[in-house]
Design a protein around this motif. Sequence first.
Motif, PDB file in Angstrom:
ATOM      1  N   SER A 165      -9.310  40.500  31.725  1.00  0.00           N
ATOM      2  CA  SER A 165     -10.721  40.136  31.724  1.00  0.00           C
ATOM      3  C   SER A 165     -10.882  38.623  31.723  1.00  0.00           C
ATOM      4  N   GLY A 166     -11.896  38.143  32.466  1.00  0.00           N
ATOM      5  CA  GLY A 166     -12.202  36.727  32.433  1.00  0.00           C
ATOM      6  C   GLY A 166     -12.731  36.279  31.084  1.00  0.00           C
ATOM      7  N   PHE A 167     -13.070  37.226  30.233  1.00  0.00           N
ATOM      8  CA  PHE A 167     -13.607  36.890  28.922  1.00  0.00           C
ATOM      9  C   PHE A 167     -12.523  36.912  27.839  1.00  0.00           C
ATOM     10  N   ASP A 168     -11.280  37.211  28.238  1.00  0.00           N
ATOM     11  CA  ASP A 168     -10.179  37.158  27.271  1.00  0.00           C
ATOM     12  C   ASP A 168      -9.908  35.698  26.885  1.00  0.00           C
ATOM     13  N   THR A 169      -9.124  35.527  25.852  1.00  0.00           N
ATOM     14  CA  THR A 169      -8.709  34.176  25.448  1.00  0.00           C
ATOM     15  C   THR A 169      -7.880  33.548  26.562  1.00  0.00           C
ATOM     16  N   VAL A 170      -8.270  32.367  27.000  1.00  0.00           N
ATOM     17  CA  VAL A 170      -7.584  31.679  28.092  1.00  0.00           C
ATOM     18  C   VAL A 170      -6.997  30.369  27.557  1.00  0.00           C
ATOM     19  N   ASN A 171      -5.668  30.212  27.722  1.00  0.00           N
ATOM     20  CA  ASN A 171      -4.981  29.003  27.243  1.00  0.00           C
ATOM     21  C   ASN A 171      -5.321  28.700  25.779  1.00  0.00           C
ATOM     22  N   GLY A 172      -5.388  29.775  24.993  1.00  0.00           N
ATOM     23  CA  GLY A 172      -5.648  29.611  23.568  1.00  0.00           C
ATOM     24  C   GLY A 172      -7.103  29.380  23.221  1.00  0.00           C
ATOM     25  N   VAL A 173      -7.974  29.335  24.245  1.00  0.00           N
ATOM     26  CA  VAL A 173      -9.396  29.107  23.986  1.00  0.00           C
ATOM     27  C   VAL A 173     -10.119  30.454  23.987  1.00  0.00           C
ATOM     28  N   GLN A 174     -10.766  30.752  22.881  1.00  0.00           N
ATOM     29  CA  GLN A 174     -11.469  32.020  22.747  1.00  0.00           C
ATOM     30  C   GLN A 174     -12.795  31.982  23.494  1.00  0.00           C
ATOM     31  N   GLN A 175     -13.032  32.964  24.356  1.00  0.00           N
ATOM     32  CA  GLN A 175     -14.254  33.014  25.148  1.00  0.00           C
ATOM     33  C   GLN A 175     -15.361  33.781  24.403  1.00  0.00           C
ATOM     34  N   ILE A 176     -15.007  34.971  23.894  1.00  0.00           N
ATOM     35  CA  ILE A 176     -15.942  35.766  23.087  1.00  0.00           C
ATOM     36  C   ILE A 176     -15.145  36.347  21.936  1.00  0.00           C
ATOM     37  N   THR A 177     -15.864  36.892  20.942  1.00  0.00           N
ATOM     38  CA  THR A 177     -15.183  37.551  19.825  1.00  0.00           C
ATOM     39  C   THR A 177     -15.473  39.040  19.881  1.00  0.00           C
ATOM     40  N   THR A 178     -14.792  39.767  19.046  1.00  0.00           N
ATOM     41  CA  THR A 178     -15.043  41.210  18.936  1.00  0.00           C
ATOM     42  C   THR A 178     -15.588  41.560  17.556  1.00  0.00           C
ATOM     43  N   LEU A 179     -16.107  40.555  16.835  1.00  0.00           N
ATOM     44  CA  LEU A 179     -16.590  40.810  15.476  1.00  0.00           C
ATOM     45  C   LEU A 179     -17.708  41.853  15.478  1.00  0.00           C
ATOM     46  N   GLY A 180     -18.611  41.740  16.427  1.00  0.00           N
ATOM     47  CA  GLY A 180     -19.682  42.723  16.517  1.00  0.00           C
ATOM     48  C   GLY A 180     -19.758  43.343  17.883  1.00  0.00           C
ATOM     49  N   TYR A 181     -18.662  43.271  18.631  1.00  0.00           N
ATOM     50  CA  TYR A 181     -18.698  43.704  20.019  1.00  0.00           C
ATOM     51  C   TYR A 181     -17.462  44.547  20.326  1.00  0.00           C
ATOM     52  N   SER A 182     -17.351  45.663  19.605  1.00  0.00           N
ATOM     53  CA  SER A 182     -16.248  46.585  19.887  1.00  0.00           C
ATOM     54  C   SER A 182     -16.467  47.242  21.244  1.00  0.00           C
ATOM     55  N   ARG A 183     -15.432  47.822  21.786  1.00  0.00           N
ATOM     56  CA  ARG A 183     -15.481  48.503  23.088  1.00  0.00           C
ATOM     57  C   ARG A 183     -15.888  47.566  24.216  1.00  0.00           C
ATOM     58  N   GLY A 184     -15.489  46.293  24.155  1.00  0.00           N
ATOM     59  CA  GLY A 184     -15.858  45.363  25.206  1.00  0.00           C
ATOM     60  C   GLY A 184     -15.368  45.789  26.575  1.00  0.00           C
ATOM     61  N   ARG A 185     -14.259  46.553  26.607  1.00  0.00           N
ATOM     62  CA  ARG A 185     -13.724  47.017  27.899  1.00  0.00           C
ATOM     63  C   ARG A 185     -14.104  48.473  28.178  1.00  0.00           C
ATOM     64  N   SER A 186     -14.944  49.070  27.331  1.00  0.00           N
ATOM     65  CA  SER A 186     -15.290  50.496  27.502  1.00  0.00           C
ATOM     66  C   SER A 186     -16.765  50.749  27.256  1.00  0.00           C
ATOM     67  N   PRO A 187     -17.652  50.273  28.135  1.00  0.00           N
ATOM     68  CA  PRO A 187     -19.076  50.601  27.981  1.00  0.00           C
ATOM     69  C   PRO A 187     -19.301  52.111  28.095  1.00  0.00           C
ATOM     70  N   VAL A 188     -20.326  52.603  27.418  1.00  0.00           N
ATOM     71  CA  VAL A 188     -20.706  54.011  27.506  1.00  0.00           C
ATOM     72  C   VAL A 188     -22.026  54.104  28.272  1.00  0.00           C
ATOM     73  N   ALA A 189     -22.105  55.047  29.192  1.00  0.00           N
ATOM     74  CA  ALA A 189     -23.317  55.223  30.000  1.00  0.00           C
ATOM     75  C   ALA A 189     -24.401  55.916  29.185  1.00  0.00           C
ATOM     76  N   TYR A 190     -25.646  55.537  29.439  1.00  0.00           N
ATOM     77  CA  TYR A 190     -26.781  56.227  28.828  1.00  0.00           C
ATOM     78  C   TYR A 190     -26.902  57.638  29.421  1.00  0.00           C
ATOM     79  N   TRP A 191     -27.346  58.565  28.562  1.00  0.00           N
ATOM     80  CA  TRP A 191     -27.701  59.886  29.091  1.00  0.00           C
ATOM     81  C   TRP A 191     -29.205  59.955  29.385  1.00  0.00           C
ATOM     82  N   VAL A 192     -29.991  59.197  28.620  1.00  0.00           N
ATOM     83  CA  VAL A 192     -31.429  59.107  28.890  1.00  0.00           C
ATOM     84  C   VAL A 192     -31.804  57.637  28.992  1.00  0.00           C
ATOM     85  N   PRO A 193     -32.170  57.165  30.210  1.00  0.00           N
ATOM     86  CA  PRO A 193     -32.137  57.920  31.457  1.00  0.00           C
ATOM     87  C   PRO A 193     -30.767  57.801  32.128  1.00  0.00           C
TER      88      PRO A 193
END
Length: 772
Positions: free
Chosen positions: A712-740
């Motif tokens: 992912s382009g949002f992974d840590t690059v050259n030791g520089v953190q792009q985003i965190t996962t503190l409140g963003y679990s499943r960053g590589r696994s979005p779930v689709a809405y059922w409604v709608p």
Amino acid sequence: MGRLSVALAVAVALLAVLPGGVLSQSSPYDYISSRSDMTFMKKCIDNLLPKNKQPWTATSNKALTMFLVTDDGFRTTFSGLNIRTTLGTDPERFCTVVTKKMNNTRNAIFKYHVLAANLGARTRAQLPGNCPVGPDGLPGCPYNTQAGGKNLLDVITVAEADDVVGTDKTYLIGGVDANYADYIKFPNGTNDYDRAVKGRILHSINALLVPTRYVPIPRSPSPSPAPKPSPKPAPTPSPASSPGPRVADLSRMKTAIDNVKLTARLSDPALAWTCFFPEDTSISWGLNWPGTARNYAEQGAFVASCIANPAFAPTCNTSVIEYTGVMTNVILQQCTPAALITTSNWVNSTTNYTTVAPFGGLTIFRSSNLANATFWVASKFDPNPQPISGVLAANNVTSTGLIVIRKRDNFVGQSVVQVVTSFTGNYAAAPPPPPPPSPVPPSPAPPPIAYGSITSAINGVAGLQITRQLISIFNLTAKVNALAGTTCYFPSNQAWALFGNNVNDLGAFVNVTANGTAVPLSSRRLLSAMEDGDNLQFCVPSHGFCAMASTVPLRRMLINIPNRFNATQFLDLLAWNVTVEPSGVASMPVFKAQILANTILSGCYNPPTAPGSQNVGNAVRKLVDTDNFAWETALGWSVDVGIVVQKTPYTGTCGNNVTVTGTATSGAAINLPNVDLENLGYCTQCTTYDNDTMLYSGCSFTVYSISTGGASGFDTVNGVQQITTLGYSRGRSPVAYWVPHDIVVGTYDNPTGYVQLIDRIILSPRLPPPPP
């Protein structure tokens, strides 16, 4: 218990109270244990689950408001409220039976006697009952209790009695209007409420309060027959002072007629009925009204008072409904339109005269053809039609034969009224109403709007406002317009808001704001809890669905309710806005601007017709029609960095913050934490909602999630953190809405694309793209 022991019990209770209303005991339970008139309370607390005992037994300070019920209060509620099937046959069983069902019931009832913790410890004066009438049209002030759940709380209502002056006006209403309780006082006039122990305020009341869900809802009553009385000669009324005869007093009958709103019908001068009405001295009026300490006459006066004083409605609505059903049936089976019956044509007969209530019938009898014969009328259902009930009363006459009180052959307009000594009894119960005719099949509701293009769908669906704005910010309009014959998975507004939280994107990508009023989760429960409401159907094209909404308000919720799909709960009514961080596109590093822009195109299959596309076959897929293979995205960077829809079967209870695990149909092992299945609409496929657990049951469905390939382009690059996962679990696994879901592009008959909403952004691959 004798008078002496009662006095001793009261004395002990009074001695336990210190000046200022502060009790000497170390907990409410200790105080209850010291009261000989609260043995049921003690037994019930002894059998609560440990965690539910805490408010009652804890010796530490707790700021709570609690209601204590006397033994007589328990008995009153069990004898007067229809709770035998839910709370057991008597207080002893309710407090001591330890089956799982009874444990849960007892725990809920006792949590209902403790107000919500955020209300603190309140005195009676701090629990007013003079709130304005709310949208539900019900009087009083509702107070949340600790029963129910965080989104559906059982409430106790405090109301005011209009006929009481001063500080003692307030009383409590439980789950139904017939379940009410008064604050009580000791015989010496001392208040048995506003007592403090370890920070808690205790109020003694004279009835057990029961949440709505434990009081079975009565069906429309099929009027029950009045009991058949034994014969008893009526006393002779005093002669009237006027020279002319007067009719026997029928004031009690008139009260009954007024109560059940038959006055206008019986005032019609064109009626040609014969009615057999019991006089005021009839033994029928002295018979006990079932389930009360009142007789028929007293019940009529009580109901008349209820009707005349709307403020009494909370305490007697049930009585009015029952009385109306029973007495309407009784009165209409005392009259026949089939003949005008007088003593001159009153025969000893087997003829059945149909009553005004068509399912009833009357037969007249006489003992002989002599002038002094006994006349009587009986129900056709009377198995032994002897002169016991419905005996025609004799006129009161003077020694010279002058009639002073007429009871026979009273001609009223075109009708005849015969005064009898009692009701006929043996009434037919009203048959159930016939089923309604089958309704005309409704015209099918129009389906949600189908959009002409992917761009039109983005512009038309309210849940994609942020995606629409980012397409404009990053000049992607031409590329999105070129998408045809494909399926796109775009992040919802809420997904972008979650990603844009600085805890997650480190303040380096987007800032998302919203204005307006969100639909609270509690409204979802309210819509599902509606019973017998008026339903309105409408379509909301901008949100991609048709909806059913109920217009009936409820004050109290039921525990187990059918799970009804109300799409209005998923409306996104907010106005969303996004800005690029730190201060616009020009301020964002090129690398970050590119990977953020690429998230949009990373959510769409590359159309198979696009130049150089590696996709083959049909890219227009509903969720249920997706396959188990990776598809190249509209970035065109090969399937190695593509997306695949994982379909994972799910059973069990449904709610928010669920971990979905299992094996997808692709064979992949799936572990998806923090999935808000309820918010995403999956729980609409369950059969039942439980207000106690706040979960849905009867669930069996498929959860659709998106897997992405490559780094992912949002992974840590050259030791520089792009985003965190503190409140963003499943960053590589979005779930689709059922409604709608499956928002149509093209037409329903010939779709050229679908748009799905997902709960996370799709993290685009690193830059530059891999070599061909």
